[in-house]
Scaffold this motif. Structure first.
Motif, short mmCIF file in Angstrom:
data_model
loop_
_atom_site.label_atom_id
_atom_site.label_comp_id
_atom_site.label_asym_id
_atom_site.label_seq_id
_atom_site.Cartn_x
_atom_site.Cartn_y
_atom_site.Cartn_z
N ALA A 1 0.81 -1.11 0.04
CA ALA A 1 -0.22 0.00 0.07
C ALA A 1 0.80 1.21 0.04
CB ALA A 1 -0.97 -0.01 1.28
N ARG A 2 0.29 2.31 -0.24
CA ARG A 2 0.87 3.76 -0.29
C ARG A 2 1.16 3.87 1.12
NH1 ARG A 2 -1.34 9.05 -2.83
NH2 ARG A 2 0.24 10.67 -2.29
N PRO A 3 2.60 4.60 1.23
CA PRO A 3 2.86 4.73 2.70
C PRO A 3 2.39 6.16 3.29
CG PRO A 3 4.64 4.84 1.43
CD PRO A 3 3.69 4.62 0.49
N ASP A 4 1.10 6.22 3.05
CA ASP A 4 0.46 7.79 3.47
C ASP A 4 -0.26 7.90 4.71
OD1 ASP A 4 -1.75 6.53 2.50
OD2 ASP A 4 -2.16 7.59 0.98
N GLY A 5 -0.21 6.64 5.54
CA GLY A 5 -0.92 6.56 6.60
C GLY A 5 -2.61 6.26 6.52
N HIS A 6 -2.71 5.98 5.39
CA HIS A 6 -4.27 5.81 5.10
C HIS A 6 -4.55 4.32 5.15
CE1 HIS A 6 -4.22 9.81 3.98
NE2 HIS A 6 -5.56 9.86 4.54
N THR A 7 -3.58 3.30 5.25
CA THR A 7 -3.63 1.81 5.33
C THR A 7 -2.73 1.48 6.37
OG1 THR A 7 -4.18 1.75 2.97
CG2 THR A 7 -3.44 -0.32 3.91
N LEU A 8 -3.37 0.96 7.47
CA LEU A 8 -2.75 0.56 8.49
C LEU A 8 -2.99 -1.05 8.78
CD1 LEU A 8 -3.56 3.30 10.97
CD2 LEU A 8 -1.43 3.03 9.33
N LEU A 9 -2.32 -1.93 9.51
CA LEU A 9 -2.19 -3.05 9.61
C LEU A 9 -2.48 -3.57 11.35
CD1 LEU A 9 -2.14 -6.16 8.43
CD2 LEU A 9 0.45 -5.98 9.05
N ILE A 10 -3.62 -4.16 11.45
CA ILE A 10 -3.57 -4.80 12.96
C ILE A 10 -3.12 -6.03 12.60
CG2 ILE A 10 -5.24 -5.59 14.64
CD1 ILE A 10 -5.29 -2.57 14.72
N SER A 11 -1.72 -6.27 13.31
CA SER A 11 -1.07 -7.66 13.25
C SER A 11 -1.01 -8.14 14.50
CB SER A 11 0.10 -7.28 12.59
OG SER A 11 0.75 -8.46 11.98
N SER A 12 -0.51 -9.48 14.32
CA SER A 12 -0.13 -10.29 15.40
C SER A 12 1.31 -11.26 15.56
CB SER A 12 -1.09 -11.51 15.49
OG SER A 12 -1.01 -12.42 14.17
N ALA A 13 1.56 -11.94 16.55
CA ALA A 13 3.17 -12.50 16.50
C ALA A 13 2.85 -13.45 15.18
CB ALA A 13 2.88 -13.40 17.84
N SER A 14 1.75 -13.96 14.86
CA SER A 14 1.59 -14.90 13.79
C SER A 14 2.42 -14.27 12.66
CB SER A 14 0.22 -15.54 13.35
OG SER A 14 -0.31 -15.77 14.63
N ASN A 15 1.76 -13.07 12.23
CA ASN A 15 2.20 -12.31 10.97
C ASN A 15 3.85 -12.05 11.02
OD1 ASN A 15 -0.62 -11.22 11.53
ND2 ASN A 15 -0.36 -12.07 9.62
N HIS A 16 4.18 -11.58 12.26
CA HIS A 16 5.65 -11.17 12.24
C HIS A 16 6.81 -12.09 12.50
CE1 HIS A 16 3.59 -7.15 11.99
NE2 HIS A 16 4.76 -6.64 11.69
N VAL A 17 6.22 -13.16 13.34
CA VAL A 17 7.37 -13.93 14.01
C VAL A 17 7.23 -15.39 13.46
CG1 VAL A 17 7.77 -14.87 16.17
CG2 VAL A 17 7.13 -12.59 16.08
N ILE A 18 6.00 -15.78 13.07
CA ILE A 18 5.91 -17.23 12.33
C ILE A 18 6.04 -17.57 11.24
CG2 ILE A 18 4.58 -19.15 12.66
CD1 ILE A 18 3.45 -18.38 15.36
N ASN A 19 5.13 -16.48 10.36
CA ASN A 19 5.05 -16.71 8.96
C ASN A 19 6.29 -16.59 8.15
OD1 ASN A 19 2.65 -17.06 9.00
ND2 ASN A 19 1.78 -15.18 8.12
N PRO A 20 7.25 -15.68 8.58
CA PRO A 20 8.61 -15.69 7.91
C PRO A 20 9.33 -16.92 7.78
CG PRO A 20 8.33 -13.86 9.33
CD PRO A 20 7.42 -14.71 9.49
N PHE A 21 9.12 -17.75 9.02
CA PHE A 21 9.82 -19.21 8.67
C PHE A 21 8.69 -20.08 8.26
CE2 PHE A 21 11.30 -16.90 12.32
CZ PHE A 21 12.93 -17.07 12.32
N VAL A 22 7.50 -19.96 8.32
CA VAL A 22 6.49 -20.97 7.61
C VAL A 22 6.45 -20.82 6.22
CG1 VAL A 22 4.15 -21.74 8.05
CG2 VAL A 22 5.43 -21.23 10.08
N ILE A 23 6.33 -19.44 5.99
CA ILE A 23 6.25 -19.19 4.26
C ILE A 23 7.61 -18.28 4.11
CG2 ILE A 23 4.64 -18.21 2.65
CD1 ILE A 23 2.48 -18.04 5.17
N PRO A 24 8.79 -18.91 3.77
CA PRO A 24 10.02 -17.92 3.49
C PRO A 24 10.02 -17.29 2.51
CG PRO A 24 10.15 -20.51 3.27
CD PRO A 24 8.86 -20.27 3.70
#
Length: 324
Positions: free
Chosen positions: A83-106
């Protein structure tokens, strides 16, 4: 007709600077999307909907919750990354997305630690081990005995491949030696629906998702997955204290933006989330969900996420968790 069209064509460029200024004016100049990469009904969705009204009131623009499930949260995350980095699209994220997915979906195509800019941590969300009452077990040791006595073991549900609940199940398998088969769902809501119907009878879920059904007697929480009991639900014992050593899985929810979003915008949002999280009415609603506010500023959020990433990588490799 020709004359009117010609005049309109000549006049159109005169309006373009005005349109551009409206689009690029002070943030926010249009509705802001709070993207949740899971189906409705899960803890991240609940947190997003709790935060949205206060954010909208503060900044004078709608904050619209949009659910984008799929790929263990990776589809929604990728949408925000691009998304365009203008502050109008934000992500409500979790440990799953930031910590686990990089290893599960490399092969996601980006390094999550750099592709998303931290805004703030929001909530610490306990995980729970929950069973259908028809299993007739009331504690962890009873469940272990039942699984070992069941030919082929048992299936367990989670909110998706790469979720903290998936990790909780895999870690339980490693620590107890039981045979478990993972059934991933597209979020906590769909997994809860199948638990209530008895389609699946064992699941690891975020505590806020399953607590109402537990209190109504439709499901049974036999343990929480953290290293300590949950302060507002102290009657629920941990997996560790029921005889499973070195077992602790925590979940959390944070707020992020596409990389390149200005520090000024992120700081403004972070300051607002801090104020909202100490509001008595919101705290009461979080307490009812057995969740606790966990606010950190942008730089501390970044450091927190990186520590979690380094901590869980070796566990995921040992468990052999993959997207397939």
């Amino acid at each position: 007709m020709i004359q009117r069209r010609s005049l309109a064509a000549l006049a159109a460029p005169l309006f373009l600077p005005t349109i551009a200024r409206a689009q690029d004016g002070p943030w926010p100049n249009r509705p802001v999307t709070l993207l949740v990469p899971w189906a409705p009904g899960g803890s991240n969705d609940v947190v997003a909907r709790l935060m949205a009204p206060g954010l909208a009131e503060t900044f004078g623009r709608p904050f619209v919750v949009e659910n984008r499930p799929g790929g263990g949260g990776s589809l929604g995350m990728t949408q925000v990354v691009r998304a365009r980095p203008d502050g109008h699209t934000l992500l409500i994220s979790s440990a799953s997305n930031h910590v686990i997915n990089p290893f599960v979906i490399p092969d996601q195509g980006y390094d999550v630690r750099d592709a998303l800019a931290p805004i703030s941590m929001l909530v610490d969300v306990p995980n729970a081990l929950v069973v259908h009452p028809s299993l007739n077990v009331t504690d962890v040791q009873g469940l272990i005995a039942l699984i070992k006595a069941t030919p082929g073991g048992m299936a367990f549900g989670s909110s998706g491949v790469g979720s903290t609940n998936h990790l909780a199940g895999e870690l339980f398998r490693l620590r107890t030696g039981v045979e478990l088969t993972h059934i991933p769902y597209r979020g906590g809501g769909p997994a809860l629906a199948d638990m209530l119907s008895g389609t699946i009878k064992l699941s690891f879920q975020n505590l806020p998702t399953v607590l109402p059904a537990h209190l109504e007697g439709r499901l049974r929480i036999i343990a929480v997955c953290g290293d300590t009991r949950v302060s507002i639900r102290p009657e629920l014992p941990t997996v560790q204290e029921q005889g499973v050593p070195d077992y602790a899985v925590r979940s959390w929810t944070g707020l992020f933006a596409p990389a390149g979003t200005s520090a000024e915008i992120r700081d403004r949002i972070a300051d607002t989330t801090k104020r909202l999280l100490v509001d008595a009415s919101l705290k009461t609603r979080l307490d009812a969900l057995a969740s606790e506010a966990l606010w950190l500023n942008p730089s501390d959020t970044d450091a927190f996420v990186r520590r979690e990433y380094d901590r869980w990588g070796p566990v995921l490799r040992q468990a052999g968790v993959t997207a397939g």
